[in-house]
Design a protein around this motif. Structure first.
Motif, mmCIF file in Angstrom:
data_model
loop_
_atom_site.group_PDB
_atom_site.id
_atom_site.type_symbol
_atom_site.label_atom_id
_atom_site.label_comp_id
_atom_site.label_asym_id
_atom_site.label_seq_id
_atom_site.Cartn_x
_atom_site.Cartn_y
_atom_site.Cartn_z
ATOM 1 N N ASP A 44 -4.912 -14.003 76.694
ATOM 2 C CA ASP A 44 -4.973 -14.244 78.140
ATOM 3 C C ASP A 44 -4.758 -15.727 78.452
ATOM 4 O OD1 ASP A 44 -5.433 -11.583 78.565
ATOM 5 O OD2 ASP A 44 -7.616 -11.789 78.810
ATOM 6 N N THR A 45 -5.343 -16.594 77.634
ATOM 7 C CA THR A 45 -5.176 -18.034 77.849
ATOM 8 C C THR A 45 -3.715 -18.441 77.648
ATOM 9 O OG1 THR A 45 -7.442 -18.445 77.076
ATOM 10 C CG2 THR A 45 -5.941 -20.329 77.088
ATOM 11 N N ARG A 104 -18.542 -14.512 72.772
ATOM 12 C CA ARG A 104 -17.165 -14.815 73.197
ATOM 13 C C ARG A 104 -17.133 -16.117 74.002
ATOM 14 N NH1 ARG A 104 -14.271 -14.768 77.590
ATOM 15 N NH2 ARG A 104 -15.973 -13.936 78.863
ATOM 16 N N GLU A 155 -20.419 -10.540 74.383
ATOM 17 C CA GLU A 155 -19.936 -11.314 75.518
ATOM 18 C C GLU A 155 -20.452 -12.751 75.457
ATOM 19 O OE1 GLU A 155 -17.765 -12.213 78.891
ATOM 20 O OE2 GLU A 155 -17.644 -10.552 77.466
ATOM 21 N N GLY A 201 -15.676 -19.388 72.347
ATOM 22 C CA GLY A 201 -14.395 -19.650 72.979
ATOM 23 C C GLY A 201 -14.189 -21.102 73.354
ATOM 24 N N GLN A 252 -8.979 -12.894 74.459
ATOM 25 C CA GLN A 252 -9.189 -14.109 75.248
ATOM 26 C C GLN A 252 -8.083 -15.134 74.959
ATOM 27 O OE1 GLN A 252 -13.179 -16.081 76.147
ATOM 28 N NE2 GLN A 252 -12.488 -17.318 74.424
#
Length: 323
Positions: A316-317, A288, A285, A292, A313
């Motif tokens: 989702d973006t 990420r 996490e 990210g 991720q």
């Protein structure tokens, strides 16, 4: 050379009191036999130094004896104005004291040394905090510092890293300014630990004094504690990532451990300037979030679990902006 070493030995005994031959040797980086000869030379020159035998023995000066041979060289005097400790002194309520001390030091210097010190002040400024980071001024720093000076126990309410609140009775041994954050090194119920002062929500100075262990070395403890903390934080394994040129230019944003990994593990860049880096991580996490921020300028190759997190991720973006 020997005269300088004799003066250093004398000043060590004057400032620290009783010291063993081994302690003096370690401090001056000479042999114990050299210390024996130097002590004999000091005694022969009239310095009242004597030795106590036994396990608690050592060399010390006769009570009340002090030397005035504390003259500073030009370089030593100039170095005192490069400490960058003005903000630190201000946080501890010692700002005016530091300014007064510097004025007295300047006034007492010979003209050559004073000129060098003034040039240092005019042409070199030390700004210790990193970019975009304001130095912390925790509300309870004064109380903690007072307990450190007076060797008084503290009762504190402390927020741990997970925001859980605990109450502790601490014996504060010292303060450390790490970057912009203040830490109090203190003994609790079972062991010595470092507590971030900004996480102290309430503090009460108790009418109880404690004995600070004479053998405790704050600098050595901090170095060992920092190493242990780093090993604990980055115990989540390793990630293999491809780093593009734009990400490499901003790699400092994710901390010194990542910078060292880039420096030590990066291979030769490919035709587009991308390099392969083996990066220690705290957890999937944390990785990420850290990786990210570089968007398409970083690609995780391994482990598969982290690669899947990065892919999710990115999806989702894309979904967010696609709507």
């Amino acid at each position: 050379m020997r005269a300088s070493r004799l003066l250093s030995t004398l000043l060590l005994l004057q400032t620290r009191g009783r010291l063993t031959a081994q302690q003096i040797a370690d401090e001056l980086e000479v042999s114990v036999r050299t210390v024996y000869r130097d002590i004999d030379a000091l005694s022969a020159s009239g310095v009242p130094v004597y030795a106590d035998r036994g396990p608690a023995g050592g060399y010390q000066l006769v009570d009340g004896y002090r030397t005035s041979l504390t003259g500073l060289t030009t370089d030593e005097a100039a170095a005192l104005f490069l400490t960058g400790s003005g903000a630190t002194a201000a946080h501890l309520g010692l700002g005016p004291t530091l300014e007064a001390a510097q004025l007295k030091l300047l006034a007492a210097m010979p003209r050559e040394q004073r000129s060098m010190a003034e040039r240092i002040q005019e042409r070199v400024h030390v700004d210790a905090p990193g970019w975009f980071r304001d130095p912390e001024a925790p509300p309870h720093l004064d109380a903690v510092a007072g307990a450190v000076w007076e060797q008084r126990r503290l009762r504190v309410r402390y927020r741990k890293w997970d925001n859980a609140e605990v109450e502790r009775t601490l014996e504060p041994f010292g303060l450390v300014l790490k970057g912009t954050a203040w830490y109090c090194v203190a003994r609790g119920r079972e062991r010595v630990n470092a507590y971030r002062v900004s996480r102290i929500d309430a503090v009460t100075a108790l009418d109880e004094r404690f004995e600070r262990p004479p053998e405790f070395d704050l600098q050595r403890y901090w170095l060992e504690w920092s190493d242990r903390l780093q090993q604990t934080l980055y115990s989540g394994g390793f990630a293999t990532v491809l780093v593009g040129p734009r990400a490499a230019a901003m790699w400092w944003m994710i901390g010194p451990v990542a910078e060292r990994a880039l420096r030590e593990t990066a291979g030769e860049p490919d035709a587009a300037g991308w390099v392969r880096v083996v990066l220690p991580i705290e957890s999937f996490e944390h990785a990420r979030v850290d990786l990210g921020r570089f968007g398409p300028d970083v690609e995780v190759l391994d482990p598969p679990e982290l690669r899947a997190l990065m892919r999710a991720q990115a999806s989702d973006t894309l979904r967010r902006y696609g709507n």
